[in-house]
Enzyme design. Structure first.
Site, PDB file in Angstrom:
ATOM      1  CD  GLU A  86     -32.341 -21.576  11.215  1.00  0.00           C
ATOM      2  OE1 GLU A  86     -32.941 -22.002  10.216  1.00  0.00           O
ATOM      3  OE2 GLU A  86     -32.735 -20.498  11.361  1.00  0.00           O
ATOM      4  CE  LYS A 270     -35.330 -20.431   6.743  1.00  0.00           C
ATOM      5  NZ  LYS A 270     -34.975 -20.523   8.254  1.00  0.00           N
ATOM      6  CG  ASP A 286     -46.387 -34.118   2.303  1.00  0.00           C
ATOM      7  OD1 ASP A 286     -45.572 -33.316   1.920  1.00  0.00           O
ATOM      8  OD2 ASP A 286     -46.501 -34.141   1.480  1.00  0.00           O
ATOM      9  CG  HIS A 384     -28.232 -18.072  14.653  1.00  0.00           C
ATOM     10  ND1 HIS A 384     -29.202 -18.258  14.218  1.00  0.00           N
ATOM     11  CD2 HIS A 384     -28.035 -17.732  13.097  1.00  0.00           C
ATOM     12  CE1 HIS A 384     -29.538 -19.141  13.239  1.00  0.00           C
ATOM     13  NE2 HIS A 384     -28.670 -18.911  12.900  1.00  0.00           N
TER      14      HIS A 384
END
Ligand code: MEV
Length: 431
Positions: A86, A270, A286, A384
């Site tokens: 991202e 998130k 992990d 972004h």
């Protein structure tokens, strides 16, 4: 010969070519030539190595690996490797780490690396008697568990405690659950804990009179917490048309939204995981375990909420903190087998899993700040879009210097779309 690594500021790193960035990492003694090759993909994981890691291997799946700059964690300069697809994440973390270092950087700590192994006990004839018997024989159970992994025992890890819980309402009725608390030192711990619970099961059955059904670690590693805090001096918060108080109060209001609303909290967390996962992945850990633990921890009070907290101190500076379970290791599994993961650990100079967790939680806090600062002011799309535009340019078929040129034109036109990118490329070809 390597010299001692210098600070993590590295001004101008962004504008260097890939080759120049590699040269700088070598020159400043962060990594050897071999380690840089592992990061650059030239000597990373091979298909042959991968074939020993999972089943039915047909190849490798690559991700961009960037370095977040400016991090000062517990007074130590750290370059942070981040594997993520991202755009804006690495830039966001680096920029917020720069603001945080003006306030002394991140202060982070961890609790002991204690994992929980769960045993589900079915067909128990008498819950109270079984529970009492297991607790009475705690020393025997712990002594037996201590035999299971002599290496871990030698390193100072091993079983620490036994807890017994009664689950008195479930779709199949009541049952007992035994928790084996197990200090896994510098490992992630899943193998050690799962082995221990499987090996301990016969003794648990003999003592309780029940039948041990599941034997598996819990990813809600709420005894293995990492926390970080930072103070951003008020003066660092003003930018472009926004004054410092407005940015600070906007960030606090954005956090308050996540604190009370699960819909917002999921997105807020998130954003934290954007930073956390990128380092977890770069170091071969992990990330599903970390994700599961983080979200379960965020819901521990019965309502899903923000993992972080933002406020202000008496001088009006912005203060932030983040606490979450972080079961990461630096020994065993992919952390040792994967050449890129090894180089990533070397880059950060971590000697213990706790140090790694302290860096990761600091990156999570920085990433959260990057998102809240943008959302509370200009919105995230501007920053972004310029990075996203590069991906759109590549997807449209641009190569070499045309990627940047096309990306800039898309941003200038405020139309970052593949159809427009293809159209511009066609126009250029026809010229
Ligand atoms: C995007 O990947 C992450 C954000 O949505 C996080 C947030 O909203 O806090 C920007």
């Amino acid at each position: 010969m390597t010299t001692a690594p210098s600070g993590s500021r590295l001004p101008g790193f962004y504008n260097l070519s890939l080759k120049e960035r590699h040269a700088l990492l070598a020159r400043d003694g962060w990594l050897t030539a071999e380690e840089i090759n592992a990061l650059s993909g030239e000597a990373g994981l091979t298909s042959a190595q991968a074939d020993h890691m999972i089943e039915n291997v047909v190849g490798l799946h690559a991700l961009p690996l960037g370095i977040a700059l400016n991090f000062l964690v517990n007074d130590r300069e750290v370059l942070v490797p981040m594997a993520i697809e991202e755009p804006s994440v690495v830039a966001g973390a680096s920029f917020m780490a720069k603001l945080a270092r003006a306030g002394g950087g991140f202060t982070a700590k961890t609790t002991p690396p204690e994992m929980i192994g769960q045993m589900q006990l079915l067909d128990v004839p008498d819950f109270d008697a079984a529970r009492q018997a297991l607790l009475d024989q705690k020393d025997r159970l712990l002594a037996e568990a201590a035999q299971i992994d002599p290496v871990l025992q030698r390193l100072g890890g091993g079983p620490r405690d036994i807890e017994v819980r009664l689950i008195d309402s479930s779709p199949i009725g009541s049952f007992l659950v035994l928790h084996l608390i197990y200090d896994v030192r510098d490992a992630m711990g899943a193998n050690a804990v799962n082995t221990a619970t499987e090996r301990l099961a016969p003794l648990v059955e003999a003592i309780s009179g029940g039948r041990v059904h599941l034997r598996i670690l819990s990813n809600l590693a709420d005894r293995r917490l990492a926390s970080a805090k930072c103070t951003i001096p008020l003066t660092e918060l003003a930018f472009e048309g926004y004054n410092a108080e407005e940015v600070r109060d906007g960030i606090i209001a954005a956090w308050a939204f996540a604190a009370v609303d699960p819909y917002r909290a999921a997105t807020h967390n998130k954003g934290i995981m954007n930073g956390v996962d990128a380092v977890v992945i770069a170091t071969g850990n992990d990330w599903r375990a970390i994700e599961a633990g983080a979200h379960a921890y965020a819901a521990r009070g019965g309502r899903y909420t923000s993992l972080s907290t933002w406020g202000k101190d008496s001088a009006g500076n912005l203060t932030g903190s983040l606490e979450m379970p972080l079961a990461v290791g630096i020994v065993g599994g992919a952390t040792k087998v994967h050449p890129t993961a090894r180089a990533a650990l070397k880059l950060m100079g971590v000697k213990t899993a706790a140090e790694l967790a302290e860096i990761i939680v600091s990156v999570g806090l920085a990433q959260n700040l990057a998102a809240l600062r943008a959302l509370a002011t200009e919105g995230i799309q501007r920053g972004h879009m310029s990075l996203h535009a590069r991906q759109v340019a590549i997807a449209a078929g641009a190569q070499g210097e045309a990627i940047e040129r096309l990306a800039q034109q898309l941003v200038a036109e405020k139309t970052v779309r593949i159809d427009r990118a293809e159209e511009i490329l066609r126009e250029w070809q026809e010229r």
